[in-house]
Design a protein around this motif. Structure first.
Motif, PDB file in Angstrom:
ATOM      1  N   GLN A 493       0.857  -1.187   0.000  1.00 13.74           N
ATOM      2  CA  GLN A 493       0.000   0.000   0.000  1.00 13.74           C
ATOM      3  C   GLN A 493       0.898   1.243   0.000  1.00 13.74           C
ATOM      4  N   ILE A 494       0.399   2.307  -0.614  1.00 14.84           N
ATOM      5  CA  ILE A 494       1.176   3.549  -0.620  1.00 14.84           C
ATOM      6  C   ILE A 494       0.230   4.747  -0.609  1.00 14.84           C
ATOM      7  N   ALA A 495       0.557   5.714   0.220  1.00 16.74           N
ATOM      8  CA  ALA A 495      -0.211   6.960   0.275  1.00 16.74           C
ATOM      9  C   ALA A 495       0.743   8.120   0.013  1.00 16.74           C
ATOM     10  N   VAL A 496       0.522   8.787  -1.108  1.00 14.20           N
ATOM     11  CA  VAL A 496       1.356   9.932  -1.472  1.00 14.20           C
ATOM     12  C   VAL A 496       0.901  11.159  -0.673  1.00 14.20           C
ATOM     13  N   VAL A 497       1.875  11.934  -0.198  1.00 16.49           N
ATOM     14  CA  VAL A 497       1.619  13.156   0.557  1.00 16.49           C
ATOM     15  C   VAL A 497       2.271  14.322  -0.185  1.00 16.49           C
ATOM     16  N   ALA A 498       1.509  15.413  -0.401  1.00 15.46           N
ATOM     17  CA  ALA A 498       2.097  16.559  -1.101  1.00 15.46           C
ATOM     18  C   ALA A 498       1.357  17.863  -0.876  1.00 15.46           C
ATOM     19  N   ASN A 499       0.102  17.775  -0.407  1.00 13.88           N
ATOM     20  CA  ASN A 499      -0.719  18.976  -0.355  1.00 13.88           C
ATOM     21  C   ASN A 499      -0.110  20.046   0.552  1.00 13.88           C
ATOM     22  N   GLN A 500       0.138  21.225  -0.043  1.00 15.43           N
ATOM     23  CA  GLN A 500       0.727  22.370   0.668  1.00 15.43           C
ATOM     24  C   GLN A 500       2.081  22.027   1.297  1.00 15.43           C
ATOM     25  N   ARG A 501       2.772  21.082   0.702  1.00 13.99           N
ATOM     26  CA  ARG A 501       4.115  20.710   1.157  1.00 13.99           C
ATOM     27  C   ARG A 501       5.141  21.130   0.115  1.00 13.99           C
ATOM     28  N   LYS A 502       6.403  21.167   0.537  1.00 18.16           N
ATOM     29  CA  LYS A 502       7.470  21.629  -0.366  1.00 18.16           C
ATOM     30  C   LYS A 502       7.766  20.626  -1.472  1.00 18.16           C
ATOM     31  N   PHE A 503       7.555  19.348  -1.196  1.00 18.49           N
ATOM     32  CA  PHE A 503       7.841  18.299  -2.176  1.00 18.49           C
ATOM     33  C   PHE A 503       6.948  17.098  -1.890  1.00 18.49           C
ATOM     34  N   VAL A 504       7.044  16.097  -2.736  1.00 11.84           N
ATOM     35  CA  VAL A 504       6.211  14.901  -2.608  1.00 11.84           C
ATOM     36  C   VAL A 504       6.897  13.882  -1.695  1.00 11.84           C
ATOM     37  N   SER A 505       6.124  13.350  -0.774  1.00  6.87           N
ATOM     38  CA  SER A 505       6.618  12.268   0.083  1.00  6.87           C
ATOM     39  C   SER A 505       5.599  11.130   0.034  1.00  6.87           C
ATOM     40  N   ALA A 506       5.876  10.044   0.752  1.00  5.62           N
ATOM     41  CA  ALA A 506       4.955   8.910   0.715  1.00  5.62           C
ATOM     42  C   ALA A 506       5.058   8.084   1.994  1.00  5.62           C
ATOM     43  N   LEU A 507       3.936   7.555   2.409  1.00 10.43           N
ATOM     44  CA  LEU A 507       3.880   6.536   3.456  1.00 10.43           C
ATOM     45  C   LEU A 507       3.703   5.202   2.752  1.00 10.43           C
ATOM     46  N   ILE A 508       4.578   4.243   3.037  1.00  2.31           N
ATOM     47  CA  ILE A 508       4.582   2.981   2.304  1.00  2.31           C
ATOM     48  C   ILE A 508       4.401   1.806   3.256  1.00  2.31           C
ATOM     49  N   VAL A 509       3.433   0.944   2.927  1.00  6.11           N
ATOM     50  CA  VAL A 509       3.260  -0.321   3.629  1.00  6.11           C
ATOM     51  C   VAL A 509       3.920  -1.392   2.766  1.00  6.11           C
ATOM     52  N   PRO A 510       5.038  -1.959   3.221  1.00  8.19           N
ATOM     53  CA  PRO A 510       5.726  -2.965   2.403  1.00  8.19           C
ATOM     54  C   PRO A 510       4.999  -4.311   2.396  1.00  8.19           C
ATOM     55  N   VAL A 511       5.382  -5.168   1.471  1.00 13.63           N
ATOM     56  CA  VAL A 511       4.993  -6.577   1.529  1.00 13.63           C
ATOM     57  C   VAL A 511       5.975  -7.219   2.504  1.00 13.63           C
ATOM     58  N   TYR A 512       5.549  -7.412   3.719  1.00 19.49           N
ATOM     59  CA  TYR A 512       6.454  -7.774   4.804  1.00 19.49           C
ATOM     60  C   TYR A 512       7.227  -9.061   4.539  1.00 19.49           C
ATOM     61  N   GLU A 513       6.558 -10.052   3.947  1.00 17.79           N
ATOM     62  CA  GLU A 513       7.225 -11.328   3.677  1.00 17.79           C
ATOM     63  C   GLU A 513       8.403 -11.152   2.727  1.00 17.79           C
ATOM     64  N   HIS A 514       8.220 -10.323   1.702  1.00 15.61           N
ATOM     65  CA  HIS A 514       9.311 -10.094   0.738  1.00 15.61           C
ATOM     66  C   HIS A 514      10.479  -9.365   1.399  1.00 15.61           C
ATOM     67  N   VAL A 515      10.162  -8.432   2.293  1.00 15.85           N
ATOM     68  CA  VAL A 515      11.221  -7.697   2.994  1.00 15.85           C
ATOM     69  C   VAL A 515      12.010  -8.646   3.896  1.00 15.85           C
ATOM     70  N   LYS A 516      11.301  -9.549   4.578  1.00 19.90           N
ATOM     71  CA  LYS A 516      11.969 -10.535   5.435  1.00 19.90           C
ATOM     72  C   LYS A 516      12.894 -11.432   4.612  1.00 19.90           C
ATOM     73  N   GLU A 517      12.394 -11.886   3.456  1.00 14.72           N
ATOM     74  CA  GLU A 517      13.199 -12.747   2.592  1.00 14.72           C
ATOM     75  C   GLU A 517      14.463 -12.025   2.126  1.00 14.72           C
ATOM     76  N   TYR A 518      14.307 -10.754   1.765  1.00 15.75           N
ATOM     77  CA  TYR A 518      15.460  -9.965   1.331  1.00 15.75           C
ATOM     78  C   TYR A 518      16.472  -9.841   2.470  1.00 15.75           C
ATOM     79  N   ALA A 519      15.974  -9.597   3.690  1.00 13.71           N
ATOM     80  CA  ALA A 519      16.857  -9.458   4.847  1.00 13.71           C
ATOM     81  C   ALA A 519      17.626 -10.746   5.116  1.00 13.71           C
TER      82      ALA A 519
END
Length: 601
Positions: A493-519
């Protein structure tokens, strides 16, 4: 083709199809799918319609249905229609506060509830709802509150009408039913503000039946449809009604989390879904390719390449593929593609409509390349679902297809899509101001979506209300960026943040299993998911993947900073609607500290 009013549709189909199977549902105690014939479907509707009269249901009265998908939902709907009553579906995941609002707003006296969760939510607010007189419980295993002395079970409700003593009243009411009658009130999930009840008249459904008969010429009464999305949603509700109109067998999936199992048990030819379903299919295939090596991997990659040439470069535009490509495609169709479809459970597939959110071009192209006939559509609750949809072998990747016959589209100010036609709602229930604001002075409905027409096809660009304006005056379309980035196998999941901000940022929900495998592959030690997501190597992994995916966007549109979240967005925290759309204002409030931190110098 004959078009029957919903008040008599099931009975007319029973006269035509008799003991053919109309519905199926999974009995979890017996572990098997049980059939319901058209005759049984018709009989249940007759009995329920009589029970409603016995209970005192009046013509044009509002009846609530608060349940997950069950055959009883359809019995209740069509029994109500026979009595010229109106049904109001509530999402099975609705909170007590949401139930209270809808019951009070619509003045509901009788509320049909599904299982224990729905019963508990309803009984909690029963005394806060002045109009609410009785709960009718579908599931016999529901344990009633000891203080509850008014609720009855659905089998007890049916006994009220089993002698059909009120058949003459029901028939008289059905004979008076017209297309101008109100059929449903569907409450929007409310990404902003309080929910509004969208009025859907019988004329809206009748028009959609006609429109879809013209467009979906490959659909017949030999098809089998898996009912997966909630029937509370206009997309699935209209689709199920249309399947009944077409004589299609409908298999009702009770629990959304079981769909990967139930779809393999039924192996349907049709199934409505949202893009997330196909994103998971895509992720699964990419995962398999990444795990494979040597000749097997080369064959899988070549199969997708050959499929793209065959289905997209040639058949899509009405051309005949080269002979060698045809031969290779037939080989892959019998081997790799057939295994993929069988693994999903859709090897008998005719076509699969998808809508409700944007689908990325990459996933759209991939699904077509492997020979799955995906129909991309666009619609709203206010348009009784479909406004436009793609046509097999005549579509453009990136479009939402050609506008249905009977629907008019006009591009207005700020490229907003305006709609007009018999499928469009007449307004919001008991909300005159909101209704007036939703229409132009000359009668066009304002969708709030921006887009354009090209070569007869409709393209969406952004949700106008979702447009962000940075503090530098630049406009950002968050959905376009989110759709692009969520394709990544590491992003859930991803939520882009930018309204009245200096630049674009994002809150990201990773696929936890894939992150664990990578680690594990990189020998990264961690004590918790929160700790792992703060590891510089994990952050670098996400930065590299995001930078690659967002290259096509202008510099000011690109995500500059992001935060990886150890927990997903959820309905429980108010961050998602019942249709899994993000409530951006809630997300930004819940994660204000993390967001502010990303903008610190």
């Amino acid at each position: 083709m004959t078009y029957h009013h919903l008040s008599v549709l099931v009975h007319r189909q029973a006269e035509k199809y008799g003991d053919r199977i109309a519905l199926k549902y999974r009995d979890y105690d017996k572990g098997q799918w049980l059939p319901i014939t058209w005759n049984q479907f018709s009989e249940s509707v007759h009995v329920a319609a009589n029970a409603m009269v016995e209970m005192g249901v009046a013509e044009q009265e509002n009846i609530g249905v608060f349940s997950q998908n069950k055959p009883e939902c359809l019995y209740t709907d069509f029994a109500a229609f026979a009595n010229r009553a109106v049904t109001i579906p509530l999402y099975a995941t609705s909170s007590p506060a949401q139930v209270q609002y809808i019951v009070n707003d619509a003045g509901i006296r009788y509320l049909f509830v599904g299982e224990q969760f729905q019963y508990n939510a309803a009984v909690t607010v029963q005394f806060l709802c002045k109009s609410l007189e009785k709960l009718i419980i579908f599931d016999r295993s529901v344990v009633k509150d000891e203080r509850d002395n008014t609720s009855i079970y659905f089998d007890e409700f049916l006994k009220l009408g089993e002698t059909k003593q009120h058949s003459a009243i029901v028939e008289e009411r059905s004979s008076k039913a017209t297309e101008d009658d109100l059929a449903n009130i569907l409450y929007t999930s409310g990404t902003t503000g309080e929910p509004k009840g969208v009025m859907i008249h019988h004329s809206c459904y009748m028009e959609q039946f006609k429109n879809h008969d013209i467009r979906l010429t490959d659909m017949s009464d030999n098809d089998v449809s898996m009912n997966f999305l909630p029937m509370t949603h206009i997309f699935e509700k209209t689709w199920v009604y249309y399947c009944i109109h077409k004589g299609v067998q409908t298999c009702i999936n009770l629990r959304p989390s079981d769909i990967q199992t139930t779809v393999k048990e039924i192996r349907p030819t049709l199934m409505c879904s949202v893009p997330r379903f196909w994103e998971k299919v895509y992720d699964g295939v990419q995962e398999k390719i990444n795990e494979t090596t040597g000749i097997k991997k080369a064959l899988m990659l070549d199969a997708i390449k050959v499929g793209k040439i065959h289905n997209i470069d040639y058949l899509r535009v009405g051309k005949t593929p080269p002979l060698m490509n045809q031969l290779k495609y037939k080989f892959y169709e019998k081997t790799i593609f057939s295994v993929l479809k069988k693994t999903i459970g859709i090897e008998n597939g005719n076509f699969f409509p998808t809508a409700g959110a944007a689908i990325s071009d990459e996933i759209n192209e991939f699904i077509h390349s492997v020979g799955i006939n995906l129909i991309i559509g666009y619609g709203l609750t206010e348009s009784t679902a479909t406004v436009s949809c793609t046509i097999s072998n005549d579509y453009t990747i990136g479009s939402v297809g050609k506008v249905l016959p009977g629907v008019e589209v006009r591009i207005g100010e700020n490229n907003e899509i305006f709609l007009r036609g018999n499928t469009i709602t007449k307004g919001y229930y008991m909300k005159a101001e909101a209704t007036a604001a939703a229409f132009t002075k000359d009668g066009w409905f304002r969708t709030g979506d921006a887009g354009y027409m090209k070569d007869g096809e409709l393209y969406l660009t952004e949700r106008i209300k979702d447009l962000f304006k940075t503090s530098n005056g630049k406009y950002i379309a968050p959905q376009a960026l989110e759709t692009k980035l969520v394709v990544d196998r590491y992003i859930d999941q991803i939520a882009v943040v930018a309204n009245q901000r200096k630049f674009v940022s994002a809150l990201i929900v990773p696929v936890y299993e894939h992150v664990k495998e990578y680690a594990e592959q990189k020998n990264l030690e961690f004590g918790s998911m929160e700790e792992l997501l703060q590891n510089p190597k994990i952050i670098a992994l996400f930065k590299a993947r995001i930078d690659t995916l967002q290259q096509q966007f202008a510099h000011y549109e690109q995500v500059k900073r992001f935060t990886l979240l150890p927990e997903p967005f959820s309905m429980e925290k108010g961050e998602l609607t019942n249709t899994l759309k993000m409530k951006r204002n809630v997300i930004e409030a819940n994660y204000k500290e993390l967001i502010d931190k990303m903008y610190e110098a």
